[in-house]
Design a protein around this motif. Structure first.
Motif, PDB file in Angstrom:
ATOM      1  N   UNK A   7       0.826  -1.204   0.000  1.00  0.00           N
ATOM      2  CA  UNK A   7       0.000   0.000   0.000  1.00  0.00           C
ATOM      3  C   UNK A   7       0.863   1.257   0.000  1.00  0.00           C
ATOM      4  N   UNK A   8       1.995   1.201   0.677  1.00  0.00           N
ATOM      5  CA  UNK A   8       2.924   2.325   0.692  1.00  0.00           C
ATOM      6  C   UNK A   8       3.386   2.650  -0.733  1.00  0.00           C
ATOM      7  N   UNK A   9       3.697   1.617  -1.511  1.00  0.00           N
ATOM      8  CA  UNK A   9       4.142   1.820  -2.891  1.00  0.00           C
ATOM      9  C   UNK A   9       3.031   2.420  -3.748  1.00  0.00           C
ATOM     10  N   UNK A  10       1.819   1.915  -3.594  1.00  0.00           N
ATOM     11  CA  UNK A  10       0.698   2.451  -4.375  1.00  0.00           C
ATOM     12  C   UNK A  10       0.485   3.927  -4.055  1.00  0.00           C
ATOM     13  N   UNK A  16       3.382  10.927  -6.179  1.00  0.00           N
ATOM     14  CA  UNK A  16       4.574  11.472  -6.844  1.00  0.00           C
ATOM     15  C   UNK A  16       5.458  12.260  -5.876  1.00  0.00           C
ATOM     16  N   UNK A  17       5.327  12.021  -4.568  1.00  0.00           N
ATOM     17  CA  UNK A  17       6.123  12.759  -3.590  1.00  0.00           C
ATOM     18  C   UNK A  17       7.124  11.873  -2.857  1.00  0.00           C
ATOM     19  N   UNK A  18       7.079  10.611  -3.102  1.00  0.00           N
ATOM     20  CA  UNK A  18       7.977   9.703  -2.388  1.00  0.00           C
ATOM     21  C   UNK A  18       9.416   9.942  -2.850  1.00  0.00           C
ATOM     22  N   UNK A  22      13.463   7.756 -10.850  1.00  0.00           N
ATOM     23  CA  UNK A  22      12.667   7.266 -11.984  1.00  0.00           C
ATOM     24  C   UNK A  22      12.791   5.746 -12.145  1.00  0.00           C
ATOM     25  N   UNK A  23      13.986   5.207 -11.958  1.00  0.00           N
ATOM     26  CA  UNK A  23      14.160   3.757 -12.116  1.00  0.00           C
ATOM     27  C   UNK A  23      13.411   2.993 -11.032  1.00  0.00           C
ATOM     28  N   UNK A  24      13.409   3.510  -9.805  1.00  0.00           N
ATOM     29  CA  UNK A  24      12.668   2.850  -8.729  1.00  0.00           C
ATOM     30  C   UNK A  24      11.171   2.910  -9.006  1.00  0.00           C
ATOM     31  N   UNK A  25      10.689   4.030  -9.519  1.00  0.00           N
ATOM     32  CA  UNK A  25       9.269   4.155  -9.860  1.00  0.00           C
ATOM     33  C   UNK A  25       8.905   3.147 -10.957  1.00  0.00           C
TER      34      UNK A  25
END
Length: 177
Positions: A7-10, A16-18, A22-25
């Protein structure tokens, strides 16, 4: 091991503030619980496995082995009505098929290529509005891609694109393979 988002990832992907690059996203987007580490490595490069471990430690990803221990079963699932049986027509892969999804996928592939031809095709695909024009630019991208990268990578891109494209457009791309 097939990592999937928490849920944290979602929340991080939506907000878009985490503190993610770009590669991790991209990795988080691709981690759907269906792709293995080997597939992720083929799509993102050799450091994908290290990024997965880092994102697991940060709480953005879980694996099937971690999921039961860290996520207790939700009581809602016990009281929820039974879902209708999954048929071939309602399979999740079929629901995700869309020209928009295919376009976004090809844009991502072109964006990762560091070549002027890929950059030009990226701009063309971004600016394409009509369905026929979008299909034409995506076909051009698939024809140019073998000159920019390995044949194995091109085959994986074609396969994923065929999974995302609406069925009625697949025949136009089958000839390119």
């Amino acid at each position: 091991m097939q990592p999937r988002k928490t849920d944290l990832a979602r929340t991080a992907l939506q907000a878009h503030r985490a503190p993610l690059d770009m590669r991790q996203r991209r990795l988080l987007i691709l981690c759907d619980g269906q792709r293995s580490i080997a597939e992720l490595t083929a799509l993102l490069g050799q450091d994908a496995a290290a990024m997965v471990i880092q994102l697991i430690q940060s709480g953005y990803l879980v694996t099937a082995a971690d999921a039961p221990a860290s996520t207790p079963p939700a009581p809602v699932a016990m009281t929820a009505p039974l879902a209708p049986p999954v048929t071939a027509a309602s399979a999740p892969v079929e629901r995700r098929r869309s020209l928009v999804a295919a376009r976004i996928y090809v844009l991502g592939i072109l964006e990762m290529q560091r070549h002027p031809n890929a950059a030009a095709l990226f701009r063309d695909l971004q600016q394409a509005r009509a369905e026929g024009e979008v299909l034409r630019v995506m076909q051009s991208a698939l024809q140019v891609l073998p000159a920019l990268t390995s044949e194995g990578y091109c085959q994986r891109v074609r396969q994923r694109l065929m999974e995302a494209l609406p069925v009625e457009h697949c025949s136009a791309f089958a000839a390119i393979a």
